[in-house]
Design a protein around this motif. Structure first.
Motif, PDB file in Angstrom:
ATOM      1  N   ASP A 120       0.732  -1.201   0.058  1.00 25.54           N
ATOM      2  CA  ASP A 120      -0.026  -0.003   0.087  1.00 25.54           C
ATOM      3  C   ASP A 120       0.941   1.031   0.045  1.00 25.54           C
ATOM      4  O   ASP A 120       0.291   2.398  -0.021  1.00 25.54           O
ATOM      5  N   PRO A 208      -3.559  -2.142  -8.240  1.00 29.84           N
ATOM      6  CA  PRO A 208      -4.608  -2.750  -7.864  1.00 29.84           C
ATOM      7  C   PRO A 208      -5.545  -3.339  -8.653  1.00 29.84           C
ATOM      8  O   PRO A 208      -6.004  -4.786  -8.449  1.00 29.84           O
ATOM      9  N   LEU A 238      -6.408   0.794  -0.467  1.00 28.56           N
ATOM     10  CA  LEU A 238      -5.900  -0.224  -1.300  1.00 28.56           C
ATOM     11  C   LEU A 238      -7.042  -1.339  -1.037  1.00 28.56           C
ATOM     12  O   LEU A 238      -7.487  -2.064  -1.864  1.00 28.56           O
ATOM     13  N   SER A 241     -10.135  -1.237  -2.910  1.00 30.18           N
ATOM     14  CA  SER A 241     -10.254  -1.512  -4.276  1.00 30.18           C
ATOM     15  C   SER A 241      -9.900  -2.963  -4.544  1.00 30.18           C
ATOM     16  O   SER A 241     -10.199  -3.504  -5.502  1.00 30.18           O
ATOM     17  N   LEU A 242      -9.752  -3.628  -3.362  1.00 34.04           N
ATOM     18  CA  LEU A 242      -9.432  -5.292  -3.578  1.00 34.04           C
ATOM     19  C   LEU A 242     -10.443  -6.041  -3.004  1.00 34.04           C
ATOM     20  O   LEU A 242     -10.608  -7.309  -3.384  1.00 34.04           O
TER      21      LEU A 242
END
Length: 431
Positions: A120, A208, A238, A241-242
């Motif tokens: 990150d 990402p 992060l 986004s995941l």
């Protein structure tokens, strides 16, 4: 003495020279560990974390040499690791899966989980590469960078009219080579030794979108997010986004260094960020001294000290705990001296012999296991370097005697964890 241990400690002269005998010995070694695990309602890697005998191979968050990653994965799958951690790169994941598949064709072993590592923060040490222009290197440089590189990622040679001049730092001509990017994993040992200060560290962050695509693959089981814990805003961004791609994951790990008194507060905040979207187990990787396990006994002290401090804290964040950063052949002894090796957080809970263990959250090890990186790659890499390469393909299973050598090296790390306090069989109890 367990069969696998006696074989692992056998002198080299006892290694069979016949390829078929080598393969049979390899199969016996590998299956002795696979068959020595008690039954459980939990998935095998999670049960390992609960017992405290989880072992993870760290191929390297930035190590992208597919040939070495593939052979390392094969060897350590046979040795019985629970997880293989690799760079978040499709070709590297393919190499890990190929190595695991090859191991499963050789012996009846459990498939380890495949974990990809992301960051990150661009300033994370695990996500950088060394870089220099060999044209800038003075002709009389002794090239100390080559000597200190643990990954053999720095190559330089001088050529004169197209003819290579080997091992002559004072020769004239044009210097070629430089850093082999896919082999460099960012340890940084070359930076301070360059007498002319020509080497630079190039940092980067994993994309990402690319990571999300990898998480949707069937052969990716887990993710590890490296964070320095200093800015949870970066972690939150992060994770957001995941998290939409993490539905089928079995484990989410967070790797972070010891930041002193602020560490636990950062961990609690990180867990609060993940909790709403966390659909699987979580693990904390206590990264004592990153990328230093191959240095020696002193390197493991920071990892063990970090673990000891966290284990002594009552208000620990939810999840399993695992050591990394400086782990090597001395780590288990260091944990034992502090009473932390496979010590349960509920001392009253004992393993039941020959019974299925229920997944009780109140009876798991304070330290779930150990991740081995640089040291694990080093001891097996000594054998991998002996493989004759043909057209860029060097499959270790094509050389059974080398595979057996490599497996014996891997067992020196894995078996002491796996065979400690294993439940006795009825035959062993009677004898």
């Amino acid at each position: 003495m367990p069969l696998s241990l006696s074989l692992c400690n056998a002198p080299l002269r006892s290694i069979p020279s016949n390829p078929r005998q080598c393969l049979q010995t390899i199969r016996t070694l590998a299956e002795s560990i696979a068959g020595n695990r008690p039954p459980s309602l939990l998935a095998a890697p999670i049960e390992s974390l609960r017992r405290g005998d989880w072992v993870k191979l760290i191929c390297g968050a930035s190590f992208e040499d597919a040939a070495d990653v593939r052979n390392l994965s094969l060897v350590y799958t046979l040795a019985g690791v629970d997880c293989i951690d690799c760079a978040a790169d499709a070709s590297v994941v393919n190499a890990v899966s190929d190595g695991i598949d090859a191991a499963c064709r050789i012996a009846s072993v459990r498939r380890p989980w495949v974990m990809i590592s992301v960051n990150d923060d661009r300033n994370d040490l695990h996500f950088r590469k060394a870089e220099f222009d060999p044209e800038d290197c003075p002709p009389d440089c002794s090239r100390p960078c080559e000597m200190v590189c643990p990954a053999n990622a720095i190559l330089s040679k001088r050529t004169s009219e197209g003819v290579e001049i080997q091992h002559d730092s004072h020769a004239g001509g044009k210097l070629q080579g430089g850093v082999i990017t896919e082999r460099c994993y960012g340890c940084g040992r070359c930076l301070p030794v360059c007498p002319y200060d020509r080497i630079r560290a190039m940092t980067y962050i994993r994309d990402p979108a690319t990571t999300s695509a990898l998480l949707r693959r069937n052969d990716v089981d887990a993710i590890e997010i490296h964070t320095r814990g200093r800015s949870t805003d970066l972690f939150k961004e992060l994770w957001s986004s995941l998290s939409g791609s993490s539905g089928h994951l079995k484990l989410v790990a967070v790797s972070l260094p010891d930041a002193g008194e602020s560490t636990l507060a950062a961990m609690h905040l990180i867990y609060s960020i993940m909790k709403a979207d966390l659909q699987c187990y979580n693990l904390w990787q206590l990264d004592g001294r990153p990328m230093s396990g191959d240095i020696g006994r002193g390197a493991t002290r920071e990892a063990v000290a970090f673990a000891a401090r966290i284990a002594s804290t009552q208000d620990r964040p939810h999840g399993f705990y695992q050591l990394a950063g400086g782990t090597n052949s001395h780590t288990i002894d260091s944990l034992k001296k502090l009473g932390l090796f496979q010590t349960m957080n509920n001392p009253a809970a004992q393993f039941q012999k020959n019974t299925i263990v229920s997944p009780s959250p109140d009876s798991h090890a304070l330290i779930g296991g150990i991740a081995y990186g640089g040291y694990a790659r080093k001891i097996v890499g000594r054998v991998l370097s002996r493989i004759p390469s043909k057209h860029g393909h060097a499959h270790i299973e094509d050389h059974p005697e080398l595979l057996l050598d490599a497996l014996k090296e891997a067992f020196t790390l894995v078996e002491p964890v796996k065979c400690h306090n294993q439940p006795m069989t009825q035959h062993q109890e009677k004898s």
